[in-house]
Scaffold this motif. Sequence first.
Motif, short mmCIF file in Angstrom:
data_model
loop_
_atom_site.label_atom_id
_atom_site.label_comp_id
_atom_site.label_asym_id
_atom_site.label_seq_id
_atom_site.Cartn_x
_atom_site.Cartn_y
_atom_site.Cartn_z
N MET A 4 44.34 41.02 46.80
CA MET A 4 43.12 41.33 45.83
C MET A 4 43.55 40.41 44.57
O MET A 4 44.53 40.73 44.09
CB MET A 4 43.12 42.98 45.52
CG MET A 4 43.09 43.62 46.67
SD MET A 4 43.44 45.50 46.33
CE MET A 4 41.57 45.77 45.31
N LYS A 5 42.68 39.59 44.44
CA LYS A 5 42.61 38.72 43.26
C LYS A 5 41.84 38.96 42.27
O LYS A 5 40.34 39.18 42.23
CB LYS A 5 42.64 37.20 43.66
CG LYS A 5 42.53 36.10 42.30
CD LYS A 5 41.13 35.88 41.85
CE LYS A 5 41.23 34.99 40.66
NZ LYS A 5 39.88 34.49 40.30
N PHE A 6 42.30 39.36 40.97
CA PHE A 6 41.35 39.78 39.95
C PHE A 6 41.26 38.70 38.88
O PHE A 6 42.35 38.18 38.20
CB PHE A 6 41.92 40.93 39.19
CG PHE A 6 41.72 42.20 40.15
CD1 PHE A 6 40.58 42.95 40.17
CD2 PHE A 6 42.68 42.67 40.85
CE1 PHE A 6 40.56 44.05 41.04
CE2 PHE A 6 42.66 43.65 41.87
CZ PHE A 6 41.57 44.32 41.75
N ARG A 204 42.94 24.35 37.32
CA ARG A 204 41.81 25.27 36.56
C ARG A 204 41.07 25.93 37.55
O ARG A 204 40.54 25.65 38.63
CB ARG A 204 40.97 24.52 35.55
CG ARG A 204 41.41 23.97 34.36
CD ARG A 204 42.73 24.89 33.56
NE ARG A 204 42.13 26.17 33.14
CZ ARG A 204 41.17 26.50 32.11
NH1 ARG A 204 41.14 25.54 31.12
NH2 ARG A 204 40.80 27.84 31.55
N GLY A 205 41.03 27.31 37.52
CA GLY A 205 40.58 28.32 38.38
C GLY A 205 41.39 28.42 39.59
O GLY A 205 40.87 29.01 40.82
N GLY A 206 42.67 28.16 39.46
CA GLY A 206 43.47 28.01 40.68
C GLY A 206 43.99 29.30 41.30
O GLY A 206 44.55 29.56 42.29
N SER A 207 43.67 30.35 40.50
CA SER A 207 44.30 31.76 41.00
C SER A 207 43.52 32.07 42.28
O SER A 207 43.99 32.62 43.16
CB SER A 207 43.85 32.86 39.99
OG SER A 207 44.64 32.41 38.83
N ASP A 208 42.25 31.91 42.55
CA ASP A 208 41.65 31.96 43.69
C ASP A 208 42.38 31.42 44.90
O ASP A 208 42.69 31.89 46.16
CB ASP A 208 40.07 31.31 43.71
CG ASP A 208 39.12 31.79 42.83
OD1 ASP A 208 39.30 32.93 42.22
OD2 ASP A 208 38.46 31.25 42.48
N PHE A 209 42.92 30.19 44.91
CA PHE A 209 43.95 29.15 45.60
C PHE A 209 45.05 30.17 45.93
O PHE A 209 45.53 30.36 46.98
CB PHE A 209 43.94 27.86 45.10
CG PHE A 209 44.38 26.77 46.03
CD1 PHE A 209 44.25 27.24 47.48
CD2 PHE A 209 44.99 25.82 45.56
CE1 PHE A 209 44.72 26.14 48.51
CE2 PHE A 209 45.41 24.88 46.56
CZ PHE A 209 45.51 24.90 47.89
N ALA A 262 30.03 25.94 42.49
CA ALA A 262 29.89 27.31 42.42
C ALA A 262 31.29 27.72 42.00
O ALA A 262 32.15 27.91 42.76
CB ALA A 262 29.68 27.94 43.54
N LYS A 263 31.40 27.88 40.61
CA LYS A 263 32.76 28.16 40.03
C LYS A 263 33.34 29.57 40.57
O LYS A 263 34.63 29.81 40.46
CB LYS A 263 32.51 28.28 38.68
CG LYS A 263 33.79 28.25 37.74
CD LYS A 263 33.29 28.61 36.10
CE LYS A 263 34.72 28.94 35.61
NZ LYS A 263 34.02 30.08 34.47
N VAL A 264 32.52 30.42 41.01
CA VAL A 264 33.01 31.69 41.61
C VAL A 264 34.20 31.74 42.59
O VAL A 264 34.90 32.37 42.79
CB VAL A 264 31.73 32.48 42.06
CG1 VAL A 264 31.18 31.71 43.40
CG2 VAL A 264 31.92 33.96 42.46
MG MG Z 1 37.85 31.48 38.70
#
Ligand code: MG
Length: 456
Positions: A4-6, A204-209, A262-264
């Motif tokens: 689960m990533k927040f 940047r935005g790498g937590s999804d990864f 799509a930055k989401v």
């Molecule tokens: Mg993000």
Amino acid sequence: MIVMKFGGTSVESAVAIERVANIVKARLDRHPIVVVSAMGKTTNKLQALAQAAIAGDRDQYIRQLHDLRDFHSREARQVVPLDQRAELDRVLDEQFQEMTELVKGLAVLGELTPRSIDAISSYGERLSSYVVSLAFEHYGVPCVHVDSRKVIVTDGRHTQAAPIFDETYKRLMATVAPLAANKVVVMGGFIGSTEAGVTSTLGRGGSDFTASIVGAGVHAEEIQIWTDVDGMLTADPTVMPGGHRVKIISFAEAAELAYFGAKVLHPATVIPAVERNIPVLILNSRRPDVPGTRIVAEAIKGVNPVKSIACKKKITLVNIQSTRMFMAHGFLRRIFEIFDRYETPVDMISTSEVSVSLTIDNTAQLDRIVEEISAFSDVTTEPDQAIVCLVGENIRYTPGVAARAFSSLGTINIRMISQGASLLNIGFVIAEKDLRDAVAALHTEFFRDLDPEVFE
Ligand code: MG
Ligand code: ADP
Ligand code: ASP
């Protein structure tokens, strides 16, 4: 086991963290591994204070450090049990002391290397993961904190490091998987370290990864990306609010949407998930009952050719015209070799016999690139462009999608068109000032009638 990533907004305050604790608590039977981003806009703030430091603006960076400490302390105190507050203060003091020393060092050097950007940026996730783990204990979620830098091993390309999968998976399996059997593991996203132990970040935005790397590494049954929207929407809500939720989408479609803005979802997120065929869900931490978007290998086809419209702003168009009459042998190779050497990715390309147009979003090296290409071609550049991209696996089976897109764009000037080899997307380059109108027109055209199996 699930991951689960927040994201940043999901842990931006005490209230948000309490919400996260409740969401996780309701899913304890699935053995969650929790990956968190930095709180709110902390990463931006850390990078801004590093800039202030190298600019020699001491008052500024000292104030920014204080603000960041106050913010973390204020929010964290509300979610940490009374008897842990002294410990919280001790850790915050220690972390901010370290940061202050690092920032002072940067000020002395007056130079910011990718490696030092990573060192400073990493504090966001180091702090948030610590705070969230204390909060979990407070709200009755038995948990254990793991320093991601000990398990996510990357190459040395600081600020956009790539994971070394074999080693990372080995470590995840050896350390995280057994811990997750008994407790909720809490880890920071975005950060890792090189084989030599130097702190790195995935971009940047790498937590999804991070979430999907962890999911693949422990063979999770599901990877959940909790954010501030109901799922993948049919249009970027910052450009056109009011889009519909896409209930189900394929890995290929999601990757294409992410790549085209799509930055989401971070564009690399699907890679580990595809490899191990683990479904990825996008969910809203403020509305946990909404079923979100399910990303799977094979999505329902549905009747709509387009699943969603992605867009990317701040694009520069580069037009290259060969000064020879015909495209000489090796012309394209020479051009791409130059972009490659300056580590500048090209998003869209279209070629004719004597000319090539392409788009880039990173203009840091553009002057030098133009100078080199000018040695054998005429080059012009146009800033303030945008890419609009229709994405859907049905595009390839539906004749007339391009024609419908053209006619709905009406008088908007299209600067470039590209259809991916995957036949999964059709992209247009337009002036950024026309973006809102273009997305609205395309949205009306392609989402007038919705297949209820796919959209809500
Ligand atoms: Mg993000
Ligand atoms: P987080 O901090 O949770 O990682 P991000 O800000 O990185 O969140 O990503 C979520 C944001 O992505 C949304 O708030 C929205 O503005 C943006 N976004 C862009 N395109 C889309 C889309 N097609 N569907 C949903 N959200 C989108
Ligand atoms: N905190 C990092 C960023 O702002 C990573 C992330 O949020 O995914 O880019």
